[in-house]
Design a protein around this motif. Sequence first.
Motif, PDB file in Angstrom:
ATOM      1  N   SER A 132      38.159  42.820  38.972  1.00  0.00           N
ATOM      2  CA  SER A 132      37.108  42.087  39.872  1.00  0.00           C
ATOM      3  C   SER A 132      35.696  42.426  39.658  1.00  0.00           C
ATOM      4  CB  SER A 132      37.420  42.528  41.334  1.00  0.00           C
ATOM      5  OG  SER A 132      38.712  42.128  41.901  1.00  0.00           O
ATOM      6  N   THR A 133      34.671  41.758  39.917  1.00  0.00           N
ATOM      7  CA  THR A 133      33.563  41.911  39.610  1.00  0.00           C
ATOM      8  C   THR A 133      32.365  42.154  40.816  1.00  0.00           C
ATOM      9  OG1 THR A 133      32.832  39.461  39.479  1.00  0.00           O
ATOM     10  CG2 THR A 133      33.425  40.387  37.476  1.00  0.00           C
ATOM     11  N   ASP A 157      32.345  39.154  42.606  1.00  0.00           N
ATOM     12  CA  ASP A 157      33.553  38.616  43.182  1.00  0.00           C
ATOM     13  C   ASP A 157      33.651  39.254  44.607  1.00  0.00           C
ATOM     14  OD1 ASP A 157      34.623  37.158  41.039  1.00  0.00           O
ATOM     15  OD2 ASP A 157      35.574  38.919  40.295  1.00  0.00           O
ATOM     16  N   GLN A 169      32.305  44.552  35.923  1.00  0.00           N
ATOM     17  CA  GLN A 169      33.388  44.887  36.658  1.00  0.00           C
ATOM     18  C   GLN A 169      33.142  46.496  37.079  1.00  0.00           C
ATOM     19  OE1 GLN A 169      35.871  44.348  32.936  1.00  0.00           O
ATOM     20  NE2 GLN A 169      36.831  42.639  33.916  1.00  0.00           N
ATOM     21  N   VAL A 173      31.436  37.504  47.303  1.00  0.00           N
ATOM     22  CA  VAL A 173      31.595  35.897  47.741  1.00  0.00           C
ATOM     23  C   VAL A 173      31.619  35.812  49.054  1.00  0.00           C
ATOM     24  CG1 VAL A 173      33.119  33.914  47.368  1.00  0.00           C
ATOM     25  CG2 VAL A 173      32.716  35.266  45.581  1.00  0.00           C
ATOM     26  N   PHE A 230      40.636  43.661  45.972  1.00  0.00           N
ATOM     27  CA  PHE A 230      40.097  43.645  44.841  1.00  0.00           C
ATOM     28  C   PHE A 230      40.711  44.479  43.715  1.00  0.00           C
ATOM     29  CE2 PHE A 230      36.950  42.434  48.029  1.00  0.00           C
ATOM     30  CZ  PHE A 230      36.584  40.982  47.532  1.00  0.00           C
ATOM     31  N   ALA A 260      31.696  46.612  40.569  1.00  0.00           N
ATOM     32  CA  ALA A 260      32.591  46.161  41.474  1.00  0.00           C
ATOM     33  C   ALA A 260      32.959  47.265  42.736  1.00  0.00           C
ATOM     34  CB  ALA A 260      33.781  45.551  41.227  1.00  0.00           C
TER      35      ALA A 260
END
Length: 323
Positions: free
Chosen positions: A14-15, A18, A254, A21, A10, A257
């Motif tokens: 990236s969030t 993300d 973001q 996932v 990442f 993250a």
Amino acid sequence: MPLPLIRTRFDAESTAADVLVDVDLTGLRAIVTGASSGLGVETARALTAAGAAVTLAVRNTSAGTAVADVVGRSTGRRPDVRHLDLADRASVAAFVAHWEAPLHLLVNNAGVVSAGLERTAEGRELQFATNHLGHHALANGLRRSLARGAAERDGARIVALSSTAHMRANVDLDDLDFTRSEYDPQIAYARAKTANSLFAVAATRRWADDGIVANAVNPGGIATGLQRNFSAAQKASLEAAEAAGVFAYKTVEQGAATTTVAAVAPEFAHTGGHYLDDCQEAYTVPNDASLADHPHGVKAWALDPDAADRLWRASEELTHPSH
């Protein structure tokens, strides 16, 4: 030879979603402090969406309840809401006393910024008391719950939110409450953010044998309610840093993250005392390094194990019930 920096897949764009996932957090129990606004909301939402049972530890329970309702509607799972005022030692003690379950994740997200000198009812400087001392007391009070959680899931984690601001100042153990020097709110905030990183170093050294690790994260520059109390000088400093390219604003998604990486990424499952930035372990820079030259590093003073130990012992004294 220093160990290689820990890397993940990442980055700055990236969030939290993300990072999560294909991650199933069913059965994981988490507390997120300051989850009634900003980064805390997104962190709590993302963890809940991945299946975690999340408790919002907030000073304003009405705002927290509203957040829990929104998260519940969007994820199908509603977080719990409990009162916590980190600047009030009695409130922290009450929160701990009423927490009975094993705990797998503690996200020390809450933070305050003040434009001038403010003190708690006990006389502590507000930014240090809230951002560091309150979280120190909370984590200590929840240690047994974290150890029980670690036994259940092969480890428990603490995430401490620091900031690039830590580069402005080291902790001054001789003047934690600005009783000897002129007050500067930016320096006070910087000291508190350095303390957040040192907490992660000391907590990991003390609690790793219980399966508990702690890491500090820099979420990056995010426009949240934290800036509402900035003075004109603080706003000007922030604008100058942005103009110089020291940082670019991230979205809240973001910003959350890096917190989420420290909370769930396998790379940080059993290792702590690190400082993460843009979803990676940050490189260490000399204490005299310029923030403009190293906007994504971590000052050596924020990872110093001896300083971390001294701060821990000072924090224990300040948060002990006999004081």
